[in-house]
Design a protein around this motif. Structure first.
Motif, PDB file in Angstrom:
ATOM      1  N   SER A  56       4.152 -15.930  -9.042  1.00  0.00           N
ATOM      2  CA  SER A  56       3.365 -14.821  -9.105  1.00  0.00           C
ATOM      3  C   SER A  56       3.325 -13.740  -7.937  1.00  0.00           C
ATOM      4  CB  SER A  56       1.636 -15.297  -8.933  1.00  0.00           C
ATOM      5  OG  SER A  56       1.584 -15.919  -7.795  1.00  0.00           O
ATOM      6  N   VAL A  57       3.137 -12.523  -8.250  1.00  0.00           N
ATOM      7  CA  VAL A  57       3.421 -11.482  -6.984  1.00  0.00           C
ATOM      8  C   VAL A  57       1.903 -11.072  -6.516  1.00  0.00           C
ATOM      9  CG1 VAL A  57       3.884  -9.260  -6.558  1.00  0.00           C
ATOM     10  CG2 VAL A  57       5.399 -10.603  -7.973  1.00  0.00           C
ATOM     11  N   ASP A  58       1.565 -11.264  -5.421  1.00  0.00           N
ATOM     12  CA  ASP A  58       0.109 -11.035  -4.920  1.00  0.00           C
ATOM     13  C   ASP A  58       0.486  -9.750  -3.611  1.00  0.00           C
ATOM     14  OD1 ASP A  58      -0.495 -13.082  -6.212  1.00  0.00           O
ATOM     15  OD2 ASP A  58      -0.035 -14.459  -4.527  1.00  0.00           O
ATOM     16  N   ALA A  59      -0.417  -8.942  -3.600  1.00  0.00           N
ATOM     17  CA  ALA A  59      -0.610  -7.990  -2.529  1.00  0.00           C
ATOM     18  C   ALA A  59      -1.862  -7.970  -1.885  1.00  0.00           C
ATOM     19  CB  ALA A  59      -0.172  -6.679  -3.383  1.00  0.00           C
ATOM     20  N   ILE A  60      -1.827  -7.741  -0.415  1.00  0.00           N
ATOM     21  CA  ILE A  60      -3.090  -7.427   0.413  1.00  0.00           C
ATOM     22  C   ILE A  60      -2.481  -6.117   1.186  1.00  0.00           C
ATOM     23  CG2 ILE A  60      -2.213  -9.152   1.833  1.00  0.00           C
ATOM     24  CD1 ILE A  60      -5.480  -9.779   2.319  1.00  0.00           C
ATOM     25  N   ASP A  61      -3.854  -5.466   1.476  1.00  0.00           N
ATOM     26  CA  ASP A  61      -3.479  -4.187   2.457  1.00  0.00           C
ATOM     27  C   ASP A  61      -4.418  -4.298   3.588  1.00  0.00           C
ATOM     28  OD1 ASP A  61      -5.673  -2.849   1.644  1.00  0.00           O
ATOM     29  OD2 ASP A  61      -4.272  -2.067  -0.121  1.00  0.00           O
ATOM     30  N   MET A  62      -4.298  -3.358   4.693  1.00  0.00           N
ATOM     31  CA  MET A  62      -5.322  -3.274   5.691  1.00  0.00           C
ATOM     32  C   MET A  62      -6.831  -2.980   5.160  1.00  0.00           C
ATOM     33  SD  MET A  62      -3.831  -4.320   8.315  1.00  0.00           S
ATOM     34  CE  MET A  62      -4.711  -3.587   9.725  1.00  0.00           C
ATOM     35  N   SER A  63      -6.802  -2.423   4.224  1.00  0.00           N
ATOM     36  CA  SER A  63      -8.018  -1.914   3.613  1.00  0.00           C
ATOM     37  C   SER A  63      -9.058  -2.895   3.089  1.00  0.00           C
ATOM     38  CB  SER A  63      -8.067  -0.626   2.605  1.00  0.00           C
ATOM     39  OG  SER A  63      -7.416  -1.434   1.606  1.00  0.00           O
ATOM     40  N   GLY A  64      -8.415  -4.229   2.879  1.00  0.00           N
ATOM     41  CA  GLY A  64      -9.029  -5.202   2.568  1.00  0.00           C
ATOM     42  C   GLY A  64      -8.932  -5.493   0.901  1.00  0.00           C
ATOM     43  N   LYS A  65      -7.967  -4.774   0.344  1.00  0.00           N
ATOM     44  CA  LYS A  65      -8.013  -4.826  -1.277  1.00  0.00           C
ATOM     45  C   LYS A  65      -6.861  -6.004  -1.316  1.00  0.00           C
ATOM     46  CE  LYS A  65      -6.303  -2.288  -5.162  1.00  0.00           C
ATOM     47  NZ  LYS A  65      -5.860  -1.032  -5.634  1.00  0.00           N
ATOM     48  N   VAL A  81      12.566 -11.556 -10.797  1.00  0.00           N
ATOM     49  CA  VAL A  81      11.297 -10.740 -10.822  1.00  0.00           C
ATOM     50  C   VAL A  81      11.551  -9.170 -10.883  1.00  0.00           C
ATOM     51  CG1 VAL A  81       8.887 -10.382  -9.862  1.00  0.00           C
ATOM     52  CG2 VAL A  81       9.941 -12.655 -10.231  1.00  0.00           C
ATOM     53  N   TYR A  82      11.177  -8.069 -11.465  1.00  0.00           N
ATOM     54  CA  TYR A  82      11.695  -6.818 -11.056  1.00  0.00           C
ATOM     55  C   TYR A  82      10.360  -5.881 -11.762  1.00  0.00           C
ATOM     56  CZ  TYR A  82      12.940  -6.013 -15.899  1.00  0.00           C
ATOM     57  OH  TYR A  82      12.735  -5.987 -17.303  1.00  0.00           O
ATOM     58  N   GLY A  83      10.200  -4.606 -11.080  1.00  0.00           N
ATOM     59  CA  GLY A  83       9.312  -3.943 -11.637  1.00  0.00           C
ATOM     60  C   GLY A  83       8.949  -3.049 -10.124  1.00  0.00           C
ATOM     61  N   VAL A  84       7.851  -2.425 -10.442  1.00  0.00           N
ATOM     62  CA  VAL A  84       7.260  -1.365  -9.416  1.00  0.00           C
ATOM     63  C   VAL A  84       5.890  -1.641  -9.122  1.00  0.00           C
ATOM     64  CG1 VAL A  84       6.684   1.075  -8.793  1.00  0.00           C
ATOM     65  CG2 VAL A  84       8.747   0.484 -10.279  1.00  0.00           C
ATOM     66  N   LEU A  85       5.638  -1.747  -7.751  1.00  0.00           N
ATOM     67  CA  LEU A  85       4.221  -1.909  -7.194  1.00  0.00           C
ATOM     68  C   LEU A  85       3.841  -0.734  -6.602  1.00  0.00           C
ATOM     69  CD1 LEU A  85       4.506  -5.426  -5.327  1.00  0.00           C
ATOM     70  CD2 LEU A  85       3.551  -4.974  -7.532  1.00  0.00           C
ATOM     71  N   ASP A  86       2.679  -0.223  -6.990  1.00  0.00           N
ATOM     72  CA  ASP A  86       2.026   0.978  -6.469  1.00  0.00           C
ATOM     73  C   ASP A  86       0.770   0.402  -5.448  1.00  0.00           C
ATOM     74  OD1 ASP A  86       3.550   3.137  -7.467  1.00  0.00           O
ATOM     75  OD2 ASP A  86       2.764   2.625  -9.547  1.00  0.00           O
ATOM     76  N   VAL A  87       1.081   0.788  -4.119  1.00  0.00           N
ATOM     77  CA  VAL A  87       0.113   0.107  -3.211  1.00  0.00           C
ATOM     78  C   VAL A  87      -0.559   1.292  -2.543  1.00  0.00           C
ATOM     79  CG1 VAL A  87       1.061  -2.270  -3.274  1.00  0.00           C
ATOM     80  CG2 VAL A  87       1.682  -0.470  -1.525  1.00  0.00           C
ATOM     81  N   GLN A  88      -1.551   1.212  -1.835  1.00  0.00           N
ATOM     82  CA  GLN A  88      -2.221   2.064  -1.049  1.00  0.00           C
ATOM     83  C   GLN A  88      -1.200   2.265   0.102  1.00  0.00           C
ATOM     84  OE1 GLN A  88      -6.573   2.099  -0.624  1.00  0.00           O
ATOM     85  NE2 GLN A  88      -6.384  -0.008  -1.166  1.00  0.00           N
ATOM     86  N   VAL A 107      -1.072   2.113   3.063  1.00  0.00           N
ATOM     87  CA  VAL A 107      -1.459   1.529   4.521  1.00  0.00           C
ATOM     88  C   VAL A 107      -0.709   0.534   4.639  1.00  0.00           C
ATOM     89  CG1 VAL A 107      -3.943   2.742   4.573  1.00  0.00           C
ATOM     90  CG2 VAL A 107      -3.416   0.080   3.475  1.00  0.00           C
ATOM     91  N   ALA A 108      -0.890  -0.100   5.755  1.00  0.00           N
ATOM     92  CA  ALA A 108      -0.138  -1.422   6.218  1.00  0.00           C
ATOM     93  C   ALA A 108      -0.688  -2.549   5.466  1.00  0.00           C
ATOM     94  CB  ALA A 108      -0.303  -1.612   7.687  1.00  0.00           C
ATOM     95  N   GLY A 109       0.446  -3.432   5.109  1.00  0.00           N
ATOM     96  CA  GLY A 109      -0.181  -4.518   4.234  1.00  0.00           C
ATOM     97  C   GLY A 109       1.055  -5.369   3.901  1.00  0.00           C
ATOM     98  N   ASN A 110       0.997  -6.256   2.917  1.00  0.00           N
ATOM     99  CA  ASN A 110       1.973  -7.083   2.716  1.00  0.00           C
ATOM    100  C   ASN A 110       1.923  -7.534   1.309  1.00  0.00           C
ATOM    101  OD1 ASN A 110       1.200 -10.188   2.189  1.00  0.00           O
ATOM    102  ND2 ASN A 110      -0.320  -9.631   3.690  1.00  0.00           N
TER     103      ASN A 110
END
Length: 348
Positions: free
Chosen positions: A85-94, A175-182, A184-187
């Motif tokens: 699975s691909v998980d994402a989290i950023d500094m905004s708390g999302k 695994v390939y594709g595009v993640l659109d994140v905010q 801001v810093a995150g991972n």
């Protein structure tokens, strides 16, 4: 002295009469060589003039409210697609778990050949309806595991058998594709964290058996521009008889590439450092591949420019005039040398 005579006296290129000119074979040879050299230099200078060069400028990044595209293309040769699975989290708390938007998974056999395509992992999606993964829970609490396993339905057990069979056959996943994140810093990280912890324990019999060996074919933060270098492209990390967590610390630099045609391409470049932490028997966390990114406050602007036509004419006159002067000197020296040799022979 008339005006015409005064003008004639200013002539820097006086011409001798034809009967006073003497043509020689050595002069013809030097002339041909000179013409070849001048033609070569002309082509070189023309190519130099037509070739663009880049100028780099830096300024404070003023962009706000935009998204950051992350292009990923990775292969996990030792993990089936059903458990990744691909998980994402950023500094905004999302916090987004098991991202499936614009993310594709290709099933690979033990030889790396494609045997199937998946868009959403059925096992991960089903288990998310029952239980979210929590890294702080003990994966080795055997009694709770038994209680939970009694509640597993038949379809989940069938999928567990399917995953075990895939592991036995050496299946991997691309695994390939595009993640659109905010912006801001995150991972974001790719792992088995989307699985219910008890299901993961049944499949792998402990975190030490989760092999997160991977090959990064492409990782970028925007479209490519001429001359860009993504430092993680074609990165290979293979584990043998061990497991652990990989962390890539990325500094993203906002970039604008301005073509000679005035077209502007907004993108990003980045630098990276990496860290590997092996798993030991007392760890409660599960192996994963993390990409921790932060954005630079400085924007780099790269502009394509072309040299001026006046610069081209100046260089052309210099190289052609210099070649003409040198070949003229060479012709005179060869003529005098041959003349001296002829006179010495005639005296004998």
């Amino acid at each position: 002295m008339g005006m015409k005579q005064v003008i004639k006296n200013l002539d820097a290129f006086p011409r001798a009469e034809d009967h006073l000119l003497q043509k020689t074979q050595s002069g013809a040879l030097v002339s041909v060589i000179g013409l070849i050299i001048m033609a070569t230099l002309f082509v070189h200078e023309l190519g130099y003039y037509l070739t663009t060069y880049t100028v780099h400028q830096m300024s404070v990044d003023l962009k706000r409210g935009e998204t950051l595209p992350i292009h990923i293309n990775m292969t996990f040769p030792s993990l089936p697609c059903d458990v990744l699975s691909v998980d994402a989290i950023d500094m905004s708390g999302k916090h987004e778990v098991d991202l499936d938007t614009n993310i594709w998974k290709l099933r690979l056999n033990s030889y790396g050949h494609i045997i199937g395509t998946e868009y959403i992992s059925d096992l991960v999606e089903k288990e998310h309806d029952h239980h979210k993964h929590d890294d702080n829970k003990d994966h080795h609490e055997h009694s709770e595991q038994k209680i939970h396993l009694q509640n597993l339905d038949e379809s989940t057990e069938n999928i567990i058998k399917k995953v075990k069979e895939a592991l036995k056959n050496g299946e991997g996943c691309r695994v390939y594709g595009v993640l659109d994140v905010q912006r801001v810093a995150g991972n974001f990280h790719i792992s088995v964290h989307g699985l219910n912890i008890y299901v993961a324990q049944m499949i792998f019999d402990g975190s030490k058996n989760v092999n997160v060996s991977h090959v990064i074919h492409d990782l970028s933060f925007g479209p490519a521009y001429p001359g860009i270098h993504n430092p993680l492209d074609d990165t290979t990390r293979i584990l043998y008889d061990t497991s652990g967590t990989f962390k890539y610390y990325i500094k993203v630099v906002p970039t604008e590439y301005r073509y000679i045609s005035k077209e502007v391409l907004p993108t990003n470049q980045f630098s990276v450092s990496e860290y590997y932490s092996p798993i030991n028997q007392f760890d409660r966390t599960w192996p994963a591949v993390y990409f921790l990114y932060d954005l630079s406050p400085i924007t780099v602007t790269i502009k394509e420019e072309r040299r001026s036509f006046l610069h081209f004419i100046t260089r052309l006159c210099a190289v052609l005039g210099g070649t003409f002067a040198v070949t003229g000197m060479l012709d005179r020296w060869m003529y005098r040398l041959l003349e001296a040799l002829t006179k010495s022979k005639s005296k004998r």
